[in-house]
Design a protein around this motif. Structure first.
Motif, PDB file in Angstrom:
ATOM      1  N   GLN A 237       0.838  -1.203   0.000  1.00  0.00           N
ATOM      2  CA  GLN A 237       0.000   0.000   0.000  1.00  0.00           C
ATOM      3  C   GLN A 237       0.873   1.253   0.000  1.00  0.00           C
ATOM      4  O   GLN A 237       0.521   2.274  -0.615  1.00  0.00           O
ATOM      5  CB  GLN A 237      -0.901   0.004   1.239  1.00  0.00           C
ATOM      6  N   LYS A 238       2.028   1.149   0.625  1.00  0.00           N
ATOM      7  CA  LYS A 238       2.917   2.294   0.772  1.00  0.00           C
ATOM      8  C   LYS A 238       3.576   2.704  -0.548  1.00  0.00           C
ATOM      9  O   LYS A 238       3.746   3.899  -0.818  1.00  0.00           O
ATOM     10  CB  LYS A 238       3.995   1.978   1.822  1.00  0.00           C
ATOM     11  N   ASN A 239       3.958   1.725  -1.377  1.00  0.00           N
ATOM     12  CA  ASN A 239       4.670   2.082  -2.605  1.00  0.00           C
ATOM     13  C   ASN A 239       3.820   1.946  -3.870  1.00  0.00           C
ATOM     14  O   ASN A 239       4.297   2.164  -4.982  1.00  0.00           O
ATOM     15  CB  ASN A 239       5.955   1.253  -2.752  1.00  0.00           C
ATOM     16  N   TRP A 240       2.557   1.570  -3.729  1.00  0.00           N
ATOM     17  CA  TRP A 240       1.695   1.304  -4.882  1.00  0.00           C
ATOM     18  C   TRP A 240       1.554   2.512  -5.815  1.00  0.00           C
ATOM     19  O   TRP A 240       1.692   2.394  -7.031  1.00  0.00           O
ATOM     20  CB  TRP A 240       0.309   0.856  -4.407  1.00  0.00           C
ATOM     21  N   LYS A 241       1.286   3.684  -5.268  1.00  0.00           N
ATOM     22  CA  LYS A 241       1.072   4.869  -6.108  1.00  0.00           C
ATOM     23  C   LYS A 241       2.331   5.216  -6.882  1.00  0.00           C
ATOM     24  O   LYS A 241       2.286   5.439  -8.096  1.00  0.00           O
ATOM     25  CB  LYS A 241       0.637   6.058  -5.256  1.00  0.00           C
ATOM     26  N   ASN A 242       3.450   5.248  -6.198  1.00  0.00           N
ATOM     27  CA  ASN A 242       4.705   5.611  -6.850  1.00  0.00           C
ATOM     28  C   ASN A 242       5.128   4.574  -7.890  1.00  0.00           C
ATOM     29  O   ASN A 242       5.578   4.913  -8.992  1.00  0.00           O
ATOM     30  CB  ASN A 242       5.809   5.774  -5.806  1.00  0.00           C
ATOM     31  N   GLU A 243       4.978   3.303  -7.540  1.00  0.00           N
ATOM     32  CA  GLU A 243       5.429   2.226  -8.421  1.00  0.00           C
ATOM     33  C   GLU A 243       4.483   1.990  -9.595  1.00  0.00           C
ATOM     34  O   GLU A 243       4.925   1.836 -10.733  1.00  0.00           O
ATOM     35  CB  GLU A 243       5.586   0.923  -7.626  1.00  0.00           C
ATOM     36  N   VAL A 244       3.198   1.938  -9.320  1.00  0.00           N
ATOM     37  CA  VAL A 244       2.234   1.497 -10.332  1.00  0.00           C
ATOM     38  C   VAL A 244       1.420   2.652 -10.921  1.00  0.00           C
ATOM     39  O   VAL A 244       1.423   2.886 -12.127  1.00  0.00           O
ATOM     40  CB  VAL A 244       1.286   0.422  -9.757  1.00  0.00           C
ATOM     41  N   VAL A 245       0.738   3.395 -10.057  1.00  0.00           N
ATOM     42  CA  VAL A 245      -0.195   4.421 -10.532  1.00  0.00           C
ATOM     43  C   VAL A 245       0.515   5.502 -11.336  1.00  0.00           C
ATOM     44  O   VAL A 245       0.032   5.929 -12.397  1.00  0.00           O
ATOM     45  CB  VAL A 245      -0.952   5.052  -9.337  1.00  0.00           C
TER      46      VAL A 245
ATOM     47  N   PHE B 141      -1.472  -3.512 -15.651  1.00  0.00           N
ATOM     48  CA  PHE B 141      -1.888  -2.132 -15.436  1.00  0.00           C
ATOM     49  C   PHE B 141      -1.216  -1.277 -16.505  1.00  0.00           C
ATOM     50  O   PHE B 141      -0.012  -1.039 -16.462  1.00  0.00           O
ATOM     51  CB  PHE B 141      -1.502  -1.661 -14.030  1.00  0.00           C
ATOM     52  N   LYS B 142      -2.037  -0.836 -17.479  1.00  0.00           N
ATOM     53  CA  LYS B 142      -1.508  -0.090 -18.608  1.00  0.00           C
ATOM     54  C   LYS B 142      -1.432   1.398 -18.266  1.00  0.00           C
ATOM     55  O   LYS B 142      -2.305   1.914 -17.555  1.00  0.00           O
ATOM     56  CB  LYS B 142      -2.389  -0.324 -19.837  1.00  0.00           C
ATOM     57  N   PRO B 143      -0.392   2.090 -18.739  1.00  0.00           N
ATOM     58  CA  PRO B 143      -0.254   3.520 -18.429  1.00  0.00           C
ATOM     59  C   PRO B 143      -1.457   4.313 -18.906  1.00  0.00           C
ATOM     60  O   PRO B 143      -2.055   4.000 -19.944  1.00  0.00           O
ATOM     61  CB  PRO B 143       1.012   3.924 -19.200  1.00  0.00           C
ATOM     62  N   SER B 144      -1.803   5.334 -18.151  1.00  0.00           N
ATOM     63  CA  SER B 144      -2.909   6.200 -18.561  1.00  0.00           C
ATOM     64  C   SER B 144      -2.483   7.007 -19.780  1.00  0.00           C
ATOM     65  O   SER B 144      -1.299   7.292 -19.975  1.00  0.00           O
ATOM     66  CB  SER B 144      -3.305   7.139 -17.421  1.00  0.00           C
ATOM     67  N   LYS B 145      -3.442   7.383 -20.608  1.00  0.00           N
ATOM     68  CA  LYS B 145      -3.140   8.110 -21.834  1.00  0.00           C
ATOM     69  C   LYS B 145      -2.978   9.609 -21.614  1.00  0.00           C
ATOM     70  O   LYS B 145      -2.520  10.327 -22.500  1.00  0.00           O
ATOM     71  CB  LYS B 145      -4.235   7.836 -22.867  1.00  0.00           C
ATOM     72  N   GLY B 146      -3.337  10.062 -20.443  1.00  0.00           N
ATOM     73  CA  GLY B 146      -3.174  11.483 -20.132  1.00  0.00           C
ATOM     74  C   GLY B 146      -2.773  11.652 -18.681  1.00  0.00           C
ATOM     75  O   GLY B 146      -2.892  10.729 -17.874  1.00  0.00           O
TER      76      GLY B 146
END
Length: 271
Positions: free
Chosen positions: A38-46, A115-120
């Protein structure tokens, strides 16, 4: 005596199981599989520009243990090109329950999602659930198919547009391959907004081959062009591989920065 032998067998079995879990499986330190929390999810994935493959597993799951060596091979195969991670659903229950894919909740393990990168900027990542065979060849084909790419298809007719907007530098690969390779896709992501990466199908573009003296004997050939498409390009002469091409492009990029700096200093001196 029989009881003692039974206890020894149980102890031996537990020791072997522990060794499997701590040494061979579930992605210890040094693995190319990233431990996601949960701690590294945003930085790593999102927030990542890369395609992210995520396995949701549980310690003690037999099918998860069987997948582990194949998943390690997948991470090794796509090193530097695709991010590969894993979530322990027991340790990270909140993340397993909510990770940006409410339409496909985790109903069993192992579960693999892309998890595919967002287009924007700030957009939501598209999530694809893998339902194929849990073998590295099958998983690798699936991952390669879904890799994003910023590589431009270049022809004799649109070559000059490669350097638009004005001041854009570009790298151009002459290749026989009809589809962009995962390696070149990954480089296009790494150099997004820094260098334009283009690709020429050398089987169809004989005029461009002749223009840059590309022959059957020296393909694939990679050129790095300064802004404007100067014919005197830097030519990659190393062995084809992610790290070697990355180093070539990085050195080229830094050479451009030094050249631009010197040009600005010269202009300032003339004022």
């Amino acid at each position: 005596m029989a009881k003692r032998s039974a206890r020894l067998l149980v102890s031996f079995a537990l020791a072997i199981t522990t060794q499997i879990l701590t040494c061979d499986g579930f992605y210890e330190k040094g693995s190319n599989v990233v431990t996601l929390t949960q701690k590294n999810w945003k930085n790593e994935v999102v927030d990542s520009d890369y395609l992210y493959v995520v396995e949701f597993y549980r310690e003690g799951c037999g099918y998860c243990q069987l997948l582990t060596p194949e998943y390690e091979k997948l991470a090794d195969h796509f090193k530097h090109m695709v991010k590969v991670g894993a979530v322990d659903t027991e340790e990270e229950r909140s993340l397993a329950g909510s990770h940006g894919d409410d339409a496909n909740p985790i109903s069993g393990v192992p579960t693999i999602k892309l998890f595919k990168p967002s287009k924007g900027d700030g957009g939501k990542r598209e999530v694809v659930v893998y339902k194929g065979e849990r073998k590295v060849t099958d998983m690798a084909a699936f991952v390669a198919h879904h890799m994003p790419s910023h590589v431009r298809r270049v022809t004799a007719g649109n070559f000059d547009k490669l350097f638009q907007p004005k001041g854009t530098a570009a790298a151009l690969l002459f290749t026989d391959k009809t589809a962009t390779t995962p390696l070149f896709k990954a480089l296009s992501i790494a150099y997004k907004n820094r260098l334009i990466l283009g690709e020429v199908n050398s089987m169809r573009e004989q005029k461009l081959m002749a223009r840059f003296n590309v022959t059957e004997a020296n393909k694939p050939t990679l050129f790095a062009f300064q802004p404007g498409g100067d014919e005197t390009a830097d030519i990659f002469t190393g062995t084809i591989g992610y790290k070697s091409i990355d180093m070539f492009l990085w050195k080229f990029e830094n050479k451009l920065k030094r050249s631009n700096k010197n040009t600005k200093e010269t202009a300032a001196d003339e004022l």
